[in-house]
Scaffold this motif. Structure first.
Motif, PDB file in Angstrom:
ATOM      1  N   ARG A 109       0.850  -1.186   0.000  1.00 13.37           N
ATOM      2  CA  ARG A 109       0.000   0.000   0.000  1.00 13.37           C
ATOM      3  C   ARG A 109       0.884   1.234   0.000  1.00 13.37           C
ATOM      4  N   GLU A 147       0.496   4.976   0.615  1.00 10.35           N
ATOM      5  CA  GLU A 147      -0.182   6.188   1.037  1.00 10.35           C
ATOM      6  C   GLU A 147       0.835   7.101   1.683  1.00 10.35           C
ATOM      7  N   ARG A 148       0.682   8.387   1.452  1.00 12.44           N
ATOM      8  CA  ARG A 148       1.642   9.350   1.988  1.00 12.44           C
ATOM      9  C   ARG A 148       1.094  10.085   3.206  1.00 12.44           C
ATOM     10  N   ARG A 188     -10.775  10.783   4.145  1.00 11.15           N
ATOM     11  CA  ARG A 188      -9.790  10.497   3.104  1.00 11.15           C
ATOM     12  C   ARG A 188      -8.800  11.666   3.019  1.00 11.15           C
ATOM     13  N   TRP A 247      -4.761  13.096   1.394  1.00  9.82           N
ATOM     14  CA  TRP A 247      -3.713  12.913   0.397  1.00  9.82           C
ATOM     15  C   TRP A 247      -2.786  14.143   0.385  1.00  9.82           C
ATOM     16  N   ARG A 279      -5.844  13.529  -5.813  1.00  5.04           N
ATOM     17  CA  ARG A 279      -5.874  12.474  -4.785  1.00  5.04           C
ATOM     18  C   ARG A 279      -4.857  11.354  -5.061  1.00  5.04           C
ATOM     19  N   LEU A 302      -2.187   8.702  -4.387  1.00  6.30           N
ATOM     20  CA  LEU A 302      -1.785   7.926  -3.211  1.00  6.30           C
ATOM     21  C   LEU A 302      -2.582   8.317  -1.974  1.00  6.30           C
ATOM     22  N   ALA A 303      -3.897   8.462  -2.154  1.00 13.07           N
ATOM     23  CA  ALA A 303      -4.764   8.849  -1.038  1.00 13.07           C
ATOM     24  C   ALA A 303      -4.913   7.699  -0.045  1.00 13.07           C
ATOM     25  N   ASN A 304      -5.171   8.059   1.181  1.00 16.48           N
ATOM     26  CA  ASN A 304      -5.430   7.091   2.251  1.00 16.48           C
ATOM     27  C   ASN A 304      -6.820   7.355   2.801  1.00 16.48           C
ATOM     28  N   THR A 305      -7.529   6.289   3.167  1.00 17.49           N
ATOM     29  CA  THR A 305      -8.881   6.416   3.718  1.00 17.49           C
ATOM     30  C   THR A 305      -8.952   5.716   5.059  1.00 17.49           C
TER      31      THR A 305
END
Length: 329
Positions: free
Chosen positions: A3, A5-6, A89, A91, A173, A175-178
């Motif tokens: 994964r 995500e930043r 969410r 990013w 968005r 490398l978005a993280n949720t």
């Protein structure tokens, strides 16, 4: 693939026991969401709350406001009864970082032609999301960014509020993280506050000493409504046990004619699926419920799981009960 995500999302609130239980709201209220978003560097972070009602297929999005440090917040209104789900969410926003970088370099007196060419990719992304009228404008900006003779105009465009708003409206968005999905149950307004009036239906008869009925209860509804009550609470309305029945004022011996305690449910007349025959029929009860609605009143029922010694279930389902060594239940 790992994964990628930043942004780390922590401390999403409101929630109960890390989302094990849902929170509650009333129709018309709002859910104010807070969260900490921590990037892997010093870049500009953007965040939004995703939410939807259980009967909706698509999530709505509302951008979160940065309160300082790592804290972001946003709120959404709940206007329908039922479950809503919500999550956060976040990013690293490359377009906003690009714009911020150009502004900083211009303040330092630097020549930013290379940065303008780099910005074309962000214009192209936004152009793919906008309507035809805005596409034409973005095409003009793209030409500015690539034309040495329009350098000053390009710099003005690159640092404009208009472009900033488009980047906010159409985020990439990357490398978005949720966060984990949380729930809120939205109840009707009466669940927040109501006025309850309790009385025994068997005491509703206008004739002293006579067992009251559901029809007698209907007669009392206008008076109860005039006092400002909007819920009537009834004790159990099932047949009352005859074995070991209690008498008046909770005495342990019942005399002939004593009605017993409504919570001692079950007799030869039926159990939890039956209505005490002296109160009336199921149709009478439904009529009472409908008449109460015309007065703005609802009927609340006591769900009691006690069983009298002569409850029909004792013979029909003995496995539901625990017997003591002497054979009593």
């Amino acid at each position: 693939m790992f994964r990628q995500e930043r942004v780390i999302i922590e401390n999403v609130n409101p929630q109960l026991q890390c989302g094990t239980y849902f929170i509650k709201r009333i129709i018309g209220e709002t859910v104010q969401v807070h969260a900490d978003l921590i990037p892997d560097g010093h870049d500009i972070v953007q965040a939004e709350v995703l939410f939807k009602h259980e009967k909706e297929k698509k999530h709505s999005e509302i951008r979160m406001e940065h309160l300082g440090q790592d804290v972001f917040t946003a709120s959404f209104a709940v206007d329908k009864q039922g479950f809503y789900e919500y999550s956060v969410r976040g990013w690293v926003d490359h377009a906003l970082n690009w714009q911020h970088g150009i502004e900083a370099k211009l303040k330092d007196g630097q020549y930013v032609k290379s940065e303008l060419l780099d910005g074309v990719q962000y214009l192209n992304f936004v152009s793919g999301k906008t309507a035809a009228k805005e596409k034409a404008k973005i095409k003009k900006w793209t030409e500015q960014f690539q034309d040495d003779n329009q350098y000053e105009a390009a710099v003005t465009t690159a640092t404009s509020d208009e472009l900033h708003k488009l980047f906010i409206q159409y985020p990439q968005r990357t490398l978005a993280n949720t966060s984990k999905t949380l729930q809120v149950y939205v109840d009707r307004k009466k669940a927040n506050f109501s006025t309850w009036y309790e009385f025994f239906p068997r005491s509703a008869s206008p004739e002293q000493g006579k067992h009251g009925t559901f029809k007698d209860c209907e007669r009392l509804l206008p008076r109860i409504a005039d006092m400002g009550f909007d819920v009537i609470y009834f004790p159990p309305i099932h047949p009352i046990g005859e074995k070991n029945r209690k008498g008046k004022n909770n005495t342990t011996v019942a005399r002939e004619g004593d009605s017993g305690v409504p919570w001692a449910i079950g007799s030869k007349l039926g159990g939890h699926k039956s209505i005490h025959p002296e109160l009336g029929t199921e149709e009478d009860f439904k009529a009472l419920v409908q008449t109460a609605k015309t007065q703005g009143i609802e009927i609340a029922m006591d769900i009691a799981f006690q069983a009298a010694p002569d409850h029909p279930y004792i013979d029909e389902h003995p496995e539901w009960f625990r017997k003591r060594p002497d054979g009593t239940i």
